[in-house]
Enzyme design. Structure first.
Site, PDB file in Angstrom:
ATOM      1  CG  ASP A  21      -2.145   0.807   1.076  1.00  0.00           C
ATOM      2  OD1 ASP A  21      -2.161   1.663   0.169  1.00  0.00           O
ATOM      3  OD2 ASP A  21      -3.090   0.598   1.842  1.00  0.00           O
ATOM      4  CG  ASP A  22      -0.200   4.820  -0.185  1.00  0.00           C
ATOM      5  OD1 ASP A  22      -0.978   4.300  -1.009  1.00  0.00           O
ATOM      6  OD2 ASP A  22      -0.524   5.772   0.550  1.00  0.00           O
ATOM      7  CB  CYS A  61      -6.298   2.682  -2.076  1.00  0.00           C
ATOM      8  SG  CYS A  61      -4.998   3.335  -1.042  1.00  0.00           S
ATOM      9  CG  HIS A 124      -9.718   0.877   0.139  1.00  0.00           C
ATOM     10  ND1 HIS A 124      -8.835   1.794  -0.372  1.00  0.00           N
ATOM     11  CD2 HIS A 124     -10.362   1.500   1.155  1.00  0.00           C
ATOM     12  CE1 HIS A 124      -8.937   2.920   0.301  1.00  0.00           C
ATOM     13  NE2 HIS A 124      -9.848   2.765   1.227  1.00  0.00           N
ATOM     14  CG  ASP A 271      -2.285   0.608  -3.315  1.00  0.00           C
ATOM     15  OD1 ASP A 271      -1.146   1.079  -3.094  1.00  0.00           O
ATOM     16  OD2 ASP A 271      -3.288   0.944  -2.649  1.00  0.00           O
ATOM     17  CG  ASN A 272      -1.385   4.182  -4.494  1.00  0.00           C
ATOM     18  OD1 ASN A 272      -2.479   3.801  -4.068  1.00  0.00           O
ATOM     19  ND2 ASN A 272      -0.446   4.672  -3.694  1.00  0.00           N
TER      20      ASN A 272
HETATM   21 CA   LIG Z   1      -2.553   2.894  -1.737  1.00  0.00          CA
END
Ligand SMILES: [Ca+2]
Ligand SMILES: [Ca+2]
Lengths: 504, 504
Positions: A21-22, A61, A124, A271-272
């Site tokens: 995540d991130d 996300c 999410h 995810d990003n």
């Molecule tokens: Ca994210």
């Protein structure tokens, strides 16, 4: 016998997607992070394939994750907004929408074919009961529907529930601690134990499995457990990365211990891009421009590794333009499951890339909300629109490209370049700093191909019903499934839907 | 017998320094370049030690190289200017100065101890006869005294001579081609063959050697030979890097073939960061700020690998704060030669780092001309002065930090922060974007240590005679040694010394 045999012989492989995540492209040693604190991931790459040019479908996300599981761009699967132009939307607590029943998630198809599927961590794709992952292809869940923001007061906004299976088992900050000052939390340890236990159970049952390990230690507020706190050269963020790296090692070890390593494809990605708004408490996007929330390389190019002993040859580097959406057709193809034919799938089958090193020519589309901002084809990337964040936010200290300023590129207005797209060669110009002259032969030659790809894409695009338009404080996590059993339901305000405000 | 035995037994090791020109920290696969086009260098790192925190002594060629060979900061060895404050100077054709006879270069000491020393490529410590490398510790030279700028007209400015030993053997663009449009040149092949031949000769003679392989294919105008042209994902610059990588492989192979690999320490590095003025035709500084000419990390952190089979253990990563100046005491120590005691040496002996993985606490000083701009100590870097380039140059399109803009950091004026230095944590903030608050405990704790180091440094600093103050068109390469024999001397204008103008 059928299941046993296919599993044992490798004809029905297991799948693990480890989705960070991130986490930024530049956060792994093998991708050039100077402190080289990811020995397990670096080793995973050495034993498998490093994908240098791999993208998420969105710089945020929820849309990124919806695209991963549906194999479709957010503009198709509904994870976007039409409330304003080119705005990133996600699923905060107030969101009314979520993953539509009409969407097919690849775990649903795996499930029908006999797989047991588990999601660990952040879902999410909507938190209302109809969006529960166990209603969308998963058999097991340990984790939360939203980001671990908080702590809230449970009056204005409830703390985020943690589910085990259908039912909530507690809430962040109440039952699952994240210490706001020290960043201490044992969540990664819990999520890792969940993964190891699941692998052990599945290996014993000899049924094929899909594990979606969607953990969030690198998403703000960043956390790490006590043994990792203060151990990194990179501060708390680095502590979190070190713990995730250690967890990856434990999960790969579990596969080896239970002798399912040769029959399990593991894909690691994020995810990003790293969140530059987190300043020195967020990830590194390496040499790339900007980060999370943007359609520059820093926002969507992801640190990706594919690992599958005896199937993916060690020490490979693939330049394949890949997308998280490719997981849909790739995993289904490897499991010998027919793709749905009633809808457009944006992902492509990368099994030939993974198994035979083939490189398949295909475009990458960079969307922000309802707008196609950019396209990559081969080494060229054309920006049709540019935007970072507005001046109003900038004045409040929000900057998705902090420290970077490329004139006419990192624009603070939504700038329309469609009449003459900004063109970059992302091989010799990693930072998207040097637009190729529109007068050059190179520009005309590249744009001719790209224009055709864009025309085809837009002609064949039927946007889905936008899911991220409506918000309502009444739909927040007041009464998650299972709250009654625990006596932990909260009083909910009455429903009052309003159009969500997406600032950027 | 003594020489033979010591060479064969490894008590008198050979040394090779491979010094790249304007190559950035981020240009190697192992340092995170996404196209991963340096398999030989990546393998060299895998067989040896990767040094992630290794610096040049200066962000520009000549001072960096003078510091490497003398083990002393340019402010001491004279490779700086006092014509204006904090200006980068080098040795263009007009320069009057060069390496002073009083300076001790480590090859001089190796030579006295029985080593045979060769420099291949760019010297850049002055081109007048008294500065010739064969008068400063080298036995052989194939290469040029200045950068391969040109072509000049031989009237206003002569083309740069190429020397073999004492004598010139031709000139760039006349006898040694670099095609200005295609970038084609076989110079790297020549420089590589020179290295391989030297290694073969020395192995046969069983005399210890030092090879200073100072090649310049990645300095503008960038060049590559035909087999490499057009082969990179990174354009011509990438072609050049691929050829250098291939050459490194050939040189390491030659060591193995002649069975001197176990007795040869090879260090690969670069003289300064990637040149951002070259835009998408220059190198990548990875996640670091700015590039060549600046005292930000992109200007001085260098991609460094140390390789010595059976002495340096494979697969090591060292966080040692290192400097090219450390080559002086390190190589002398490994060769069991006593250091000169009559002068300050800024380099430190890293043999314990290389052989035993030790980490030695020491500061790194970042100079620009006559000014100490910044200091690194541990993970902290304090900027006492900041500057990129002036607004006048900026208006002419010169930008040492193109696309980057960190307020109060990438300043276009020479900004004095000495009363309250800008402090960064370069582990969690690779891009020097987030100054640590001067009100914080962290700031006070770090600055207390740094202030003491700076005070000690300045107290003990005796600047040398500046060599880069005077220019004169009369001293250009009109009549290089050997031009008579070739009938290639050019008419020189009369001497007319003037103070060099250093813009930045
Ligand atoms: Ca994210
Ligand atoms: Ca240089």
């Amino acid at each position: 016998l059928g299941t046993f045999q296919s599993s044992a012989c490798g004809s029905t492989p297991n799948f693990i997607i480890m989705l960070m995540d991130d986490m930024g492209w530049g956060d792994l040693g093998v991708f050039g992070e100077p402190s080289k604190e990811t020995p397990n991931l670096d080793n995973m790459a050495a034993e498998g394939m490093l994908l240098t040019d791999f993208y998420s479908a969105n710089p945020l996300c929820s849309p990124s994750r919806a695209a991963l599981l549906t194999g479709r761009l957010p503009i198709r699967n509904g994870f976007y907004t039409t409330n304003a132009h080119a705005r990133n939307g996600y699923t905060p607590q107030e969101i009314v929408g979520g993953i539509a029943d009409e969407e097919i998630l690849f775990p649903e198809l795996l499930q029908k074919a006999g797989y047991r599927n588990k999601i660990i961590g952040k879902w999410h794709l909507g938190h209302r009961p109809q969006f529960h992952p166990l209603k969308h292809g998963f058999d097991e869940w340990f984790g939360a529907p939203n980001c671990h923001f908080g702590p809230y007061d449970n009056k204005q906004r409830p703390n985020i529930p943690v589910y085990n299976g259908m039912d909530m088992v507690g809430r962040y900050y109440e039952d699952f601690q994240i210490h706001r000052e020290t960043g201490e939390s044992n969540l990664t340890q819990i999520f890792t134990q969940q993964a190891v236990d699941f692998i052990e159970r599945q290996a014993q049952s000899q049924k094929p499995f899909f594990l979606y390990w969607a953990i969030d230690a690198t998403h703000g507020p960043v956390y790490a457990s006590k043994p990792f706190l203060g151990t990194s050269r990179r501060g708390l963020y680095g502590d979190a990365v070190k713990e995730l790296d250690s967890a990856v090692g434990q999960i790969l070890d579990a596969l080896k211990t239970h002798k399912v390593d040769d029959n399990t494809l593991v894909v690691f990605s994020s995810d990003n891009g790293g969140a530059m708004v987190s300043k020195d408490k967020g990830g590194s996007n390496g040499p790339f421009l900007c980060g999370k929330q943007t359609t520059f390389e820093g926002g969507m190019r992801e640190p990706t590794i594919a690992w599958w002993p005896k199937h993916i040859k060690p020490r490979q580097v693939s330049y394949q333009l890949g997308s998280l959406m490719d997981m849909f057709p790739t995993l289904l193809s490897l499991a010998d499951i027919t793709l749905p034919r009633d809808r457009a799938i944006d992902g492509i089958d990368l099994s030939d890339t993974l198994l035979n090193g083939k490189n398949i020519d295909r475009p990458i589309f960079y969307y922000r909300g309802n707008e196609m901002m950019a396209v990559r084809l081969g080494m060229y990337k054309a920006h049709y629109w540019t935007w970072t964040n507005g001046l109003q936010e900038l004045r409040q200290g929000i900057d998705f490209c902090r420290g970077e300023n490329v004139i006419n590129v990192t624009t603070h207005d939504q700038r329309n370049h469609t009449s003459q797209p900004l063109l970059f060669h992302v091989g010799r110009d990693l930072g998207e700093r040097y637009p190729i002259s529109p007068d050059s032969i190179e520009y005309h030659s590249a744009m001719k191909k790209i224009s055709k790809v864009v025309r085809d894409h837009k002609t064949n695009l039927t946007p889905g019903q936008p899911q991220l338009n409506w918000c309502d404080t009444g739909v927040m996590n007041w009464k998650p499934i299972g709250c009654e059993k625990l006596g932990r339901c909260l009083p909910a305000p009455s429903s009052n839907p309003y159009k969500c405000v997406w600032m950027h």
